[in-house]
Write a protein that holds these residues in place. Structure first.
Motif, PDB file in Angstrom:
ATOM      1  N   ALA A  15     -12.183   1.013   2.457  1.00 30.28           N
ATOM      2  CA  ALA A  15     -11.282   1.177   1.333  1.00 30.28           C
ATOM      3  C   ALA A  15     -11.367   2.440   1.002  1.00 30.28           C
ATOM      4  O   ALA A  15     -12.446   3.236   1.134  1.00 30.28           O
ATOM      5  CB  ALA A  15     -11.482   0.248   0.041  1.00 30.28           C
ATOM      6  N   ASP A  16     -10.471   3.133   0.348  1.00 30.87           N
ATOM      7  CA  ASP A  16     -10.349   4.334  -0.029  1.00 30.87           C
ATOM      8  C   ASP A  16     -10.147   4.559  -1.819  1.00 30.87           C
ATOM      9  O   ASP A  16     -10.323   3.476  -2.516  1.00 30.87           O
ATOM     10  CB  ASP A  16      -9.441   5.387   0.292  1.00 30.87           C
ATOM     11  N   SER A  17     -10.331   5.769  -2.342  1.00 29.03           N
ATOM     12  CA  SER A  17     -10.352   5.814  -3.950  1.00 29.03           C
ATOM     13  C   SER A  17      -8.998   5.366  -4.558  1.00 29.03           C
ATOM     14  O   SER A  17      -9.229   5.164  -5.771  1.00 29.03           O
ATOM     15  CB  SER A  17     -10.675   7.373  -4.300  1.00 29.03           C
ATOM     16  N   GLU A  18      -8.158   5.061  -3.729  1.00 26.06           N
ATOM     17  CA  GLU A  18      -7.012   4.575  -4.267  1.00 26.06           C
ATOM     18  C   GLU A  18      -6.868   3.222  -4.379  1.00 26.06           C
ATOM     19  O   GLU A  18      -5.969   2.626  -4.597  1.00 26.06           O
ATOM     20  CB  GLU A  18      -5.698   5.491  -3.839  1.00 26.06           C
ATOM     21  N   ALA A  24      -9.776  -3.138  10.466  1.00 24.23           N
ATOM     22  CA  ALA A  24      -9.817  -2.611  12.197  1.00 24.23           C
ATOM     23  C   ALA A  24     -10.021  -4.064  12.806  1.00 24.23           C
ATOM     24  O   ALA A  24     -11.076  -4.808  12.481  1.00 24.23           O
ATOM     25  CB  ALA A  24     -10.653  -1.803  12.463  1.00 24.23           C
ATOM     26  N   ASN A  25      -9.121  -4.291  13.861  1.00 21.38           N
ATOM     27  CA  ASN A  25      -9.254  -5.529  14.516  1.00 21.38           C
ATOM     28  C   ASN A  25      -9.099  -5.157  15.916  1.00 21.38           C
ATOM     29  O   ASN A  25      -8.461  -4.333  16.496  1.00 21.38           O
ATOM     30  CB  ASN A  25      -7.967  -6.499  14.620  1.00 21.38           C
ATOM     31  N   SER A  26     -10.172  -5.731  16.785  1.00 25.14           N
ATOM     32  CA  SER A  26     -10.055  -5.719  18.220  1.00 25.14           C
ATOM     33  C   SER A  26      -9.223  -6.760  18.776  1.00 25.14           C
ATOM     34  O   SER A  26      -9.039  -6.563  20.173  1.00 25.14           O
ATOM     35  CB  SER A  26     -11.565  -5.591  18.927  1.00 25.14           C
ATOM     36  N   VAL A  27      -8.555  -7.762  18.184  1.00 25.85           N
ATOM     37  CA  VAL A  27      -8.134  -9.042  18.669  1.00 25.85           C
ATOM     38  C   VAL A  27      -8.659  -9.736  19.465  1.00 25.85           C
ATOM     39  O   VAL A  27      -9.046 -11.020  19.120  1.00 25.85           O
ATOM     40  CB  VAL A  27      -6.663  -8.391  19.507  1.00 25.85           C
ATOM     41  N   ALA A  42      -3.289  -1.222   6.824  1.00 25.64           N
ATOM     42  CA  ALA A  42      -3.781  -0.885   5.575  1.00 25.64           C
ATOM     43  C   ALA A  42      -2.955  -1.552   4.543  1.00 25.64           C
ATOM     44  O   ALA A  42      -1.825  -1.687   4.811  1.00 25.64           O
ATOM     45  CB  ALA A  42      -3.356   0.677   5.429  1.00 25.64           C
ATOM     46  N   PHE A  43      -3.419  -1.935   3.421  1.00 24.96           N
ATOM     47  CA  PHE A  43      -3.054  -2.916   2.558  1.00 24.96           C
ATOM     48  C   PHE A  43      -3.127  -2.279   1.370  1.00 24.96           C
ATOM     49  O   PHE A  43      -4.177  -1.622   1.025  1.00 24.96           O
ATOM     50  CB  PHE A  43      -3.798  -4.389   2.331  1.00 24.96           C
ATOM     51  N   ASN A  44      -2.202  -2.342   0.376  1.00 23.50           N
ATOM     52  CA  ASN A  44      -2.145  -1.967  -1.009  1.00 23.50           C
ATOM     53  C   ASN A  44      -2.984  -2.839  -1.732  1.00 23.50           C
ATOM     54  O   ASN A  44      -3.510  -3.859  -1.216  1.00 23.50           O
ATOM     55  CB  ASN A  44      -0.795  -2.079  -1.596  1.00 23.50           C
TER      56      ASN A  44
END
Length: 403
Positions: A15-18, A24-27, A42-44
């Motif tokens: 996660a980032d500061s926002e 990350a998936n390798s499937v 990336a998810f909000n």
């Protein structure tokens, strides 16, 4: 398939500061990124998807489902749907994954590389997927249960060069497997699990380079190196689970073609057999009446070779043969070149080259069978080609002059 909250093979979460969450998936975890690779999302903060990037292929080939008119394409793990009316690069979507590691933990795709989607056949109304690795060290047969490809047979093939070492790695943890580099496994009871009574050893000489499969699921192997035999592995029959019942005792040598069989294709509709004469193909050898005792070589097509040119693989439809140039460059100075010849008279038709959609560039063709061709009812060819630089499959559409 595209549910953003459904994950497979998670390798990292951050996660980032926002408050943006990254997954990350390798499937599928597999050697050499053969079908696994990357699915980054990336998810909000509210859990909605912000963006998604897929890098699903590297050193992979693809094959068209023959019942789809060219709109369904398989790789070792994925099922793609094509919409050729859309712009290049926006014309595909993943609609299924064909592996289930929970129900079938013995699936060879979980243990080592199976980069090459070799063929799809419909036999007795059942669908079968045939796979290999980049150097044809082994050959894998799968039957379908819904969208899942279920392992039903494995042959070690190459045995020579690095193949003998590679083949010792297949199910290396499974002590039920016989010692040595040349063996087959056939599922005899329908559980898709390798047991000691399901293995057999066989001997067809060293250096198998060429493989083909016919409409009944019979397998053919051609000797490379200084050998020149073509061998048949009959499917014999299919059990109640749909598993072909190959056996070592039914293997036969069809013919000695008089030269190395580096690559081959049997065209059953016309009974023509086409093969390359060496690892660096200088001649394409065409035989007629292949399924009959009267079989004979009727034509040889000279190819363009040179110190830095490596014509290494052929495939064919009923009218044309397609010669793939491996490595850095082809006759036109471009990677990924395919020369096309007319079978009837050996006339050179031209080259298939990467176009402006990919900045006129392709990476290496780096596997034994990188190119597949499918003929649509209108005569259009859908040609799928391995591409090693940007991690993708190139798909060409070609309409021959006669069409």
């Amino acid at each position: 398939m595209d549910n953003p909250l459904k994950f497979a093979g998670i390798t990292g979460v951050g996660a980032d500061s926002e408050g943006t969450i990254y997954v990350a998936n390798s499937v599928v975890n597999a050697q050499e990124c053969a079908g696994g690779c990357s699915d980054l999302r990336a998810f909000n903060p509210d859990g909605s998807l912000r963006w998604r990037a897929k890098g699903l292929l590297f050193v992979n080939s693809a094959v068209v489902d023959p019942n789809s008119d060219g709109t369904i394409i398989y790789t070792s793990y994925y099922k793609f749907k094509m919409d050729y009316s859309k712009p290049a690069g926006q014309d595909w979507e993943v609609i299924a994954t064909s592996i289930n590691p929970f129900d079938y933990p013995d699936d060879p795709r979980l243990l080592h590389s199976t980069e090459e989607a070799f063929d799809i056949r419909y036999i007795n109304e059942n669908k079968y997927l045939y796979l290999s690795d980049m150097y044809t060290n082994a050959f894998f047969i799968y039957r379908f249960d819904g969208e899942i490809a279920v392992p039903c047979a494995v042959f070690t093939a190459a045995y020579g060069w690095n193949g003998d070492e590679y083949n010792r790695l297949i199910w290396h943890w499974n002590r039920n497997r016989p010692p040595g580099p040349r063996w087959m496994w056939v599922d005899r009871n329908g559980d898709a699990t390798a047991t000691s009574d399901e293995f057999e050893t066989f001997d067809i000489g060293r250096f198998v380079e060429a493989i083909d499969v016919d409409k009944e699921g019979n397998i053919y192997m051609g000797n490379g190196g200084n050998q020149s035999g073509v061998w048949k592995f009959p499917a014999n029959h299919y059990d109640s689970h749909g598993n072909p019942q190959y056996s070592a005792s039914s293997i036969t040598k069809i013919v000695d073609v008089g030269h190395s069989v580096a690559t081959m294709k049997w065209l059953e509709d016309t009974d023509l057999f086409i093969c390359g004469n060496n690892w660096k193909i200088s001649e394409i050898d065409i035989w007629e009446n292949w399924s009959k005792p009267s079989r004979k070589s009727v034509r040889k097509i000279k190819t363009i070779t040179g110190d830095n040119l490596h014509p290494e693989s052929i495939t064919a439809d009923n009218e044309y043969v397609y010669l793939s140039y491996m490595g850095v460059t082809g006759p036109n100075g471009t990677s990924g070149e395919i020369a096309v010849y007319r079978i009837a008279d050996g006339v050179f038709m031209g080259y298939i080259l990467p176009g402006p959609e990919v900045e006129n560039h392709s990476g290496w063709l780096d596997m034994n069978q990188p190119t597949k061709v499918f003929v649509r009812p209108n005569g259009e060819r859908i040609i799928t080609v391995e591409e090693d630089h940007a991690g993708k499959i190139l798909i060409y559409s070609w309409r021959p002059p006669d069409n």
